[in-house]
Structure formats: structure tokens, C-alpha cells
Scaffold this active site. Structure first.
Site, PDB file in Angstrom:
ATOM      1  N   ARG A 108       2.798  -9.950 -13.697  1.00  0.00           N
ATOM      2  CA  ARG A 108       1.711  -9.995 -14.681  1.00  0.00           C
ATOM      3  C   ARG A 108       1.531  -8.660 -15.404  1.00  0.00           C
ATOM      4  O   ARG A 108       0.978  -8.595 -16.490  1.00  0.00           O
ATOM      5  CB  ARG A 108       0.402 -10.384 -13.970  1.00  0.00           C
ATOM      6  CG  ARG A 108      -0.813 -10.508 -14.860  1.00  0.00           C
ATOM      7  CD  ARG A 108      -0.689 -11.660 -15.835  1.00  0.00           C
ATOM      8  NE  ARG A 108      -1.859 -11.732 -16.714  1.00  0.00           N
ATOM      9  CZ  ARG A 108      -2.920 -12.513 -16.494  1.00  0.00           C
ATOM     10  NH1 ARG A 108      -2.962 -13.274 -15.396  1.00  0.00           N
ATOM     11  NH2 ARG A 108      -3.919 -12.538 -17.333  1.00  0.00           N
ATOM     12  N   HIS A 154      11.328  -2.028   0.355  1.00  0.00           N
ATOM     13  CA  HIS A 154      12.738  -1.994  -0.025  1.00  0.00           C
ATOM     14  C   HIS A 154      12.813  -1.746  -1.529  1.00  0.00           C
ATOM     15  O   HIS A 154      12.888  -2.690  -2.320  1.00  0.00           O
ATOM     16  CB  HIS A 154      13.420  -3.308   0.352  1.00  0.00           C
ATOM     17  CG  HIS A 154      14.905  -3.296   0.151  1.00  0.00           C
ATOM     18  ND1 HIS A 154      15.772  -4.063   0.905  1.00  0.00           N
ATOM     19  CD2 HIS A 154      15.698  -2.609  -0.705  1.00  0.00           C
ATOM     20  CE1 HIS A 154      17.020  -3.847   0.506  1.00  0.00           C
ATOM     21  NE2 HIS A 154      16.985  -2.976  -0.486  1.00  0.00           N
ATOM     22  N   GLU A 197      13.803   0.515   3.488  1.00  0.00           N
ATOM     23  CA  GLU A 197      15.114  -0.124   3.472  1.00  0.00           C
ATOM     24  C   GLU A 197      15.847   0.218   2.177  1.00  0.00           C
ATOM     25  O   GLU A 197      15.219   0.511   1.160  1.00  0.00           O
ATOM     26  CB  GLU A 197      14.972  -1.640   3.545  1.00  0.00           C
ATOM     27  CG  GLU A 197      14.331  -2.166   4.800  1.00  0.00           C
ATOM     28  CD  GLU A 197      14.220  -3.678   4.800  1.00  0.00           C
ATOM     29  OE1 GLU A 197      13.989  -4.248   5.894  1.00  0.00           O
ATOM     30  OE2 GLU A 197      14.347  -4.290   3.730  1.00  0.00           O
ATOM     31  N   HIS A 217      14.315 -10.799   8.899  1.00  0.00           N
ATOM     32  CA  HIS A 217      14.787 -11.678   7.823  1.00  0.00           C
ATOM     33  C   HIS A 217      14.482 -13.132   8.169  1.00  0.00           C
ATOM     34  O   HIS A 217      14.946 -13.664   9.173  1.00  0.00           O
ATOM     35  CB  HIS A 217      16.287 -11.528   7.541  1.00  0.00           C
ATOM     36  CG  HIS A 217      16.647 -12.013   6.148  1.00  0.00           C
ATOM     37  ND1 HIS A 217      16.430 -11.272   5.015  1.00  0.00           N
ATOM     38  CD2 HIS A 217      17.176 -13.183   5.720  1.00  0.00           C
ATOM     39  CE1 HIS A 217      16.833 -11.935   3.954  1.00  0.00           C
ATOM     40  NE2 HIS A 217      17.275 -13.114   4.345  1.00  0.00           N
ATOM     41  N   GLY A 232       8.192 -10.453   6.091  1.00  0.00           N
ATOM     42  CA  GLY A 232       7.860 -10.178   4.702  1.00  0.00           C
ATOM     43  C   GLY A 232       7.472 -11.423   3.935  1.00  0.00           C
ATOM     44  O   GLY A 232       6.294 -11.734   3.779  1.00  0.00           O
TER      45      GLY A 232
END
Length: 246
Positions: free
Chosen positions: A21, A46, A73, A193, A216
Site C-alpha cells: 500500500r 530476510h 537471513e 519453513h 513466519g
């Protein structure tokens, strides 16, 4: 007795929503600080070269404001190394991603990249930064692992998450087998992950040697339903319930 695995929360998706946005909301810095306040033991980011989600300025700000561990990361390009030397996070997690990929889908092939990492990793450790490398649960990688001089291994758990709904024992088996070998080398075991509230308990109960769990995308998705404070509590409870004797 070893304590519970540490929960590190990746706030990249908060930055993705902000960037879609423009402007400053939702603020990934505020989200990270809130997660810290609600009990998360670490924050992961990351940064990518195109800054499509977390930005360099975000990472700089987080490095000054967090009191829990910051894990950054990334692929160890010279730009990434320069950023890490500037902010001195507690931990880096090195991934083999080229710049264009959407998310980290594969671990390092140490048969080809161990010598590269062997040259890179001391540049972080000389600054007192803990180093983790992203690996698939493949025993063939372990013969090259020691020469990298890494401190930790983060197992790519996308394979586990994919197989878990059909056969959880089959899904976790390679991680258990390889994690024991990694621990025997004196290295810390991390996982991350595609982990979520449905699959983390079984993974953690099967890997009591795990030191850190990174979440995440699923975590942020859950936070849209349950709220940030409740979601942190739910993940911490799932970890705690997986190893009730600790």
C-alpha cells in the site's frame, strides 16, 4: 536438562503488507517489538536486494531496538555482509537463494559450496556473530559440514510440512536421523519453513534436541485470525506442550 526450543518470529510478511500500500502501516518494527513483549525469544528478518518486504532501514532500526536475538537471513553477498557488519546481529542464517526467488525452497549443496562458506563464515564469527546455515535433511551433506565451521544448522522443514498431513512419521524421520548427527558434531539444531500450529508439536516432540524454531508466513496468517498476542501464546504453548517434561 536442555530448555525448550526458542521461538523466533519472521516479520517479513508484515513488511510485505505495508509495502503493498505504501506508507508506514502496518509497521514491522512495531510488530517485532510487540512479539518480543508477548514472549517471543527472537525476531527473524530476510532482507532481499529488491527490498520487496523488509527493508535495510527496517533491519537497522530493529538492531537498535530489540532486546531479544535478531536473526538476519540472507545470501552472503557483499552487500549482505556489509549490512551484517554494520548492525552486528546476534545471529545470521545463510541461505543459497538467488535474488529473484519468492522464498527459500532449498538448502545449501555443501558438496559444491562448502569451500565458499568456509571463506565467508569467519567474516561473521570474527565479529562475534553466531552463524547458521540452511540445509535439507540429507546425510550426504554432513561429510562436508564440519569444514564450513558453522555454529548451527537450520533444517529446511518444507519437506516435513508437505508430507506431514499424509504420513507424519515418514515426514519427520529424515530430520531425526540427520539432527542426531549434527548434534554429535557439536552444532546447534534449528528448524524453519512452512511450520504452523498443526505441525510444530510433532516435530518438536520428535526433535527434543532442537534449539530454535522459526515461523513466519503461517504465524502472520494466524495473527490475522487470533491477534498477535494470542498467536504468540498459541505457538509458545504448542512448543511447551510438545515437551511437557521440560
Amino acid at each position: 536438562m536442555k530448555g525448550l526450543p526458542r521461538l523466533s518470529i519472521n516479520v517479513n510478511k508484515v513488511a510485505t503488507l505495508r509495502n503493498s500500500r505504501g506508507g508506514t502501516e502496518p509497521c514491522p518494527i512495531a510488530a517485532a517489538l510487540d512479539c518480543q513483549g508477548y514472549g517471543a525469544q527472537g525476531i527473524t528478518v530476510h532482507p532481499r536486494p529488491d527490498e520487496r518486504h523488509i527493508r535495510r532501514t527496517d533491519v537497522l532500526s530493529l538492531s537498535k531496538k530489540l532486546s531479544v536475538d535478531l536473526n538476519v537471513e540472507g545470501y552472503p553477498s557483499e552487500d549482505y555482509i556489509h549490512l551484517i557488519h554494520e548492525i552486528r546481529p546476534q545471529q545470521v542464517t545463510l541461505v543459497p537463494d538467488p535474488p529473484h526467488v519468492l522464498t527459500s525452497e532449498v538448502g545449501w549443496d555443501l558438496s559444491k559450496k562448502a569451500s565458499f562458506l568456509q571463506k565467508i563464515i569467519p567474516r561473521f564469527k570474527q565479529k562475534g556473530i553466531r552463524v547458521s546455515i540452511f540445509l535439507d535433511p540429507d546425510l550426504k551433506q554432513l561429510s562436508y559440514l564440519k569444514e564450513t565451521d558453522t555454529d548451527c544448522v537450520e533444517f529446511h522443514t518444507g519437506h516435513y510440512a508437505k508430507i506431514y498431513p499424509q504420513d507424519k512419521k515418514k515426514a519427520v524421520a529424515p530430520y531425526v536421523r540427520v539432527a542426531k548427527k549434527v548434534q554429535s558434531l557439536g552444532l546447534r539444531v534449528h528448524v524453519g519453513h512452512d511450520l504452523n500450529l498443526k505441525n510444530i508439536a510433532y516435530l518438536i516432540s520428535s526433535l527434543p534436541i532442537c534449539h530454535e524454531l522459526s515461523v513466519g508466513h503461517a504465524f502472520i496468517s494466524d495473527a490475522l485470525r487470533f491477534g498477535l498476542s494470542n498467536t504468540v501464546a498459541l505457538y509458545l504453548r504448542a512448543i511447551r506442550d510438545a515437551i511437557p517434561s521440560v
